[in-house]
Design an enzyme around this catalytic site. Structure first.
Site, PDB file in Angstrom:
ATOM      1  N   HIS A 248     -18.482  59.703 -21.018  1.00 29.69           N
ATOM      2  CA  HIS A 248     -19.357  60.296 -22.031  1.00 29.69           C
ATOM      3  C   HIS A 248     -19.609  59.270 -23.136  1.00 29.69           C
ATOM      4  CE1 HIS A 248     -20.527  63.212 -25.303  1.00 29.69           C
ATOM      5  NE2 HIS A 248     -21.230  63.662 -24.290  1.00 29.69           N
TER       6      HIS A 248
ATOM      7  N   HIS B 218     -26.971  65.186 -32.607  1.00 32.16           N
ATOM      8  CA  HIS B 218     -26.060  64.578 -31.638  1.00 32.16           C
ATOM      9  C   HIS B 218     -25.018  63.646 -32.258  1.00 32.16           C
ATOM     10  CE1 HIS B 218     -25.430  62.589 -27.514  1.00 32.16           C
ATOM     11  NE2 HIS B 218     -25.241  63.875 -27.325  1.00 32.16           N
TER      12      HIS B 218
END
Length: 581
Positions: free
Chosen positions: A487, A250
């Site tokens: 986000h 990630h």
């Protein structure tokens, strides 16, 4: 499952499906996952058979998971299978011309981002969008950096909100490639999701599409490797397949090398494709220019006051990849003394205190050493507990049946640390969570599609409804960003009058055990599943007592610290519900 229950399942579910290159999911009918990455790694015969039924699919009531779980999984898997079978991308391979000077004129959007919960389609497309801005229209990126020194925090531009295009710290991806930063020699992009076609078009907008590019990515889109092998001779790549199906690659990290052998580091929250850079709120930290060390310098020379250089080297070495050797060498020979932030990262494995590699330990250690809070000297004085902790994320993991299981016993223990109270047990500090509600998403620029970057599972939320007492709406009216979903992920501690910060963490890590680290065990160890990266801002390293985020009569700093969402926070109403996929 009993034998009578099995007989009620579709026949194909009780037989081995056609030979698959993927291993069958170990959870079988009990699988509850909604992460596209999981479906790319594991085969699901039961779901495959449901897909064959077409629109007449019937979900038996006697399956171990609720019916809605299978429907949600089908909504993810079906488009993925269709995409794999499609010849569209292969046809594009025959006609695509990355060397053409003609800009893309198509209005067709690239595939909608659904992060780890929504529909994923092939990301290699001839009609993939170019970024909304190919030039630094409001001045060069170097000028923007000078205006935003010393913090160097930037936010993505939101074309639907024209006001954001005017902000001095609002940028596009092509700004990172601005020639004002220096003649680019080569670059490294480490990320989760990469639309290679879109990314190369960003480089092409700066006439840099033939420069050497190395990518390490965590989500393997159909035909992406074939595309790179055929059309990207300048690209070195590695797909970082996770051994742990519950982990995720990630990290969002960019490293840029210039002709004079200087470097620049970018730590971001954005994936590398169109929607992440145009639809959603993202945060980035851009380093100062890191010059090359004098000859005969040691690799330990040129260290940042925060140890950033050693931490970055340690992170890159966790991959054990040959294609990173030249980048490790670049970093060893660079001077990091101008960097004032601390690097925080997670890499899969078990970690103990005083070691980087686990967000829980690293954040707790940094705050215990360097975070100063006012002491409570009287009944009327502030005191540490009057400074509230805010966690803002775009996804939430499973935390257990109560706040005591992980949220307060492990995460809060880390975030509530300060010099006078290192790693406190049972901290009474106030913890607030900023996460968009259904109302937030529905009122977003793209309606329900605005929630594509918010992959919080409804099944998980139903098991931890207690968490909603901590939740607050996404409100960013002050920055004209309320209707663009976040986000970005950030964690901070704010003063009672909401004008100062004791610390600020910008990171890729969502609010989950996989990202931050599992419960701290008796031996002090904590296991982490995912790769994550962030930067910690501590006033001490900026020669400040606190970061100031609002004007006040007591203002001491020349520059306010960039802060995206509104304070005070807006609590959920009784009828509000967090956005779930």
């Amino acid at each position: 499952m009993s034998s009578s229950q099995k007989r009620k399942l579709p026949d194909a579910a009780n037989k081995q499906s056609k030979k698959s290159k993927k291993e069958e999911c170990p959870h079988k009918e009990r699988c509850y996952r909604k992460n596209p990455h999981h479906f790319k790694e594991f085969d699901h015969p039961l779901l495959n058979n449901f897909i064959k039924m077409g629109d007449s699919v019937v979900i038996p009531e006697n399956l171990p998971q609720p019916r809605q779980v299978y429907l949600d999984q089908l909504a993810i898997l079906k488009p993925m299978l269709m995409s794999e079978r499609s010849d569209t991308i292969k046809e594009n391979f025959k006609t695509i011309d990355l060397t053409s000077d003609a800009p893309s004129t198509s209005n067709e959007a690239s595939s909608s981002y659904q992060s780890s919960a929504g529909t994923n389609k092939a990301k290699v497309s001839k009609k993939s969008k170019v970024d909304n801005t190919a030039r630094c229209e409001k001045g060069t990126m170097l000028e923007k950096l000078e205006k935003n020194t010393p913090y160097n925090i930037f936010f993505t531009q939101i074309p639907k909100s024209p006001e954001t295009l005017k902000e001095s710290n609002s940028i596009t991806f092509t700004d990172l490639l601005c020639p004002s930063l220096g003649p680019l020699k080569s670059s490294l992009q480490i990320n989760f999701m990469i639309d290679i076609d879109w990314l190369l078009k960003q480089y092409k907008a700066r006439d840099l599409h033939q420069k050497p590019l190395t990518i390490i990515y965590g989500d393997d889109w159909p035909d992406m490797i074939e595309f790179m092998d055929k059309f990207c001779p300048n690209v070195k790549y590695h797909f970082n397949k996770m051994k742990d199906p519950f982990g995720c690659h990630h990290t969002k990290l960019g490293i840029y090398a210039y002709d004079d052998e200087s470097l620049r580091i970018v730590v971001s929250t954005a994936n590398l494709y169109y929607e992440d850079w145009n639809h959603f709120n993202q945060g980035l930290w851009v380093s100062p220019r890191l010059t090359k060390l004098p000859p005969n310098s040691s690799s330990k020379d040129g260290e940042s006051p925060t140890g950033f250089k050693a931490d970055l080297l340690n992170y890159l070495r966790t991959y054990k990849l040959g294609i990173l050797k030249e980048w490790i060498s670049y970093i060893e020979n660079a001077d990091f003394q101008e960097i004032k932030v601390a690097l925080v990262y997670s890499a899969p494995g078990k970690y103990y205190p005083k070691r980087n590699g686990n967000h829980l330990h690293r954040v707790g250690d940094l705050l215990s050493q360097h975070c100063h809070l006012p002491a409570k000297t009287s009944a009327q004085s502030e005191g540490p507990l009057s400074w509230g902790i805010i966690a803002q994320a775009s996804s939430i993991g499973s935390m257990g049946k109560s706040a005591a299981e992980w949220l307060r016993s492990s995460l809060l223990r880390s975030l509530a640390s300060h010099k006078a109270s290192p790693l406190p047990n049972n901290s009474q500090a106030t913890l607030s969570l900023v996460y968009p509600s259904v109302k937030n998403v529905v009122s977003g620029y793209f309606g329900l599609d605005s929630g594509g970057c918010l992959p919080y599972s409804k099944a998980t939320n139903e098991k931890q409804r207690w968490l909603q007492t901590y939740m607050h709406q996404w409100m960013a009216n002050g920055k004209n960003r309320t209707r663009a979903m976040p986000h970005i992920k950030s964690y901070c501690r704010v003063s009672p009058n909401l004008t100062k910060l004791a610390f600020f963490l910008l990171t890729s890590a969502n609010l989950s055990k996989s990202a931050w680290g599992n419960n701290i065990q008796k031996d002090g160890g904590s296991y982490v599943r995912s790769y994550e990266m962030g930067v910690m801002f501590l006033p001490k390293f900026f020669d400040e007592e606190y970061f100031e985020i609002e004007n006040s009569t007591e203002r001491k700093n020349d520059m306010l610290f960039p802060f995206m969402y509104d304070l005070p926070l807006t609590s959920y109403n009784k009828d509000d519900y967090p956005w779930c996929n």
